[in-house]
Design a protein around this motif. Structure first.
Motif: not given
Lengths: 161, 161
Positions: A148-160, B117-129
């Motif tokens: 989960i945390l890996q996917s979070v980091l990946i998502t965020i880094l991609r966005e940044d 949910l914000t766009n970013r929160e949504s992305n995070l959650l979709k990945n997690i799920c």
DNA sequence: TCACCTCTGACCATCTTTGACCTTATTGTA
DNA sequence: TACAATAAGGTCAAAGATGGTCAGAGGTGA
């Protein structure tokens, strides 16, 4: 018995004390003496080690360096995320072997303090990564937390970028 | 039943006591100690758990968080169930059955479109799920997704966040 | 009486705190 | 230099402090 007036643990008080010190320190580094600290809080010296090992781990975003003997000390270093060689070691260490609830909480808080996660995102993730949510459904919760945390980091880094 | 003044159960008294405390609390959160409460009402400690599990459930609009050990506590958080009838319905729905990847994606997008949910929160959650993240670690991914989304809603609806 | 709450006690899980014993670094002294 | 004394800090297991669970006993209204 009610609300904020119940006595928290000494461990908690020591944690707050050290974090306040770190806050004041300009460079994210503080040095204390274990014996002096334990005297200040009127507890066993090993209590300090307990606090360090449960609240100032790598996953929480800290490195602890100590030295014994005369002139000995405990140095607590706040990890600087932008120092990416450290970041890599850090992520590898944390995410390869699975991460327990306490470490995950600390890690998420750390990401928040670094400005990488918003307060709300941090709250969401801390709940998602809790045993209350994960352990119900899964045996290897530590591994799942890593995923989960890996996917979070990946998502965020991609966005940044 | 008709009479409102018959001798109430201890459970009822404890319930009223806690709700009065919550009423006084500014942010919908209170903290108590199980042992202290049980002493105050002169009952078994497990009686407190009974009250919590019958009267302060999610369906009633509360989340209970606890911590054991020295400095332990019971924290009761009121959530804002009246905020949104649709969320309430959904919450009830996912309380029962698990949901698959697609349904989860859809729901998360719905929350985003509703501005919850914000766009970013949504992305995070979709990945997690996603099954990519969950399925590797778990067999009953649908149930786990339910847990996760449930905790997301709880977090969002908390009054103190 | 039956069904459904309430209540308790025995036993379990988790977090904290301590103390006895161990390791390492520095300093004083022969 | 060698060694003893001294001054830190480290480890770990056991005790202490909370809260959790669950099966069964106890009440109570219909």
């Amino acid at each position: 018995m009610v609300r904020g007036d119940h006595v928290r643990s000494i461990a908690w008080q020591i944690e707050q004390y050290l974090k306040a010190m770190l806050e004041r320190a300009s460079n994210g580094v503080i040095e204390v003496q274990r014996s002096a600290l334990s005297e200040l809080f009127n507890c066993a010296p090993s209590q300090i080690n307990y606090v360090l090992s449960t609240r100032f781990t790598l996953a929480h975003g800290y490195v602890v360096e100590t030295r014994r003997g005369g002139g000995g000390y405990v140095r607590i270093v706040r990890i600087n995320l932008s120092a990416d060689e450290r970041l890599r070691r850090f992520l590898k260490e944390i995410l390869d072997e699975g991460i327990n609830e306490n470490e995950a909480q600390g890690f998420i808080e750390f990401l928040q303090e670094e400005g990488i996660l918003t307060n709300r995102e941090s709250n969401l993730l801390k709940n998602i990564c809790s045993d209350r949510v994960l352990s119900r459904a899964v045996t290897n919760a530590n591994e799942l937390r890593s995923n989960i945390l890996q996917s979070v980091l990946i998502t965020i880094l991609r966005e940044d970028v």
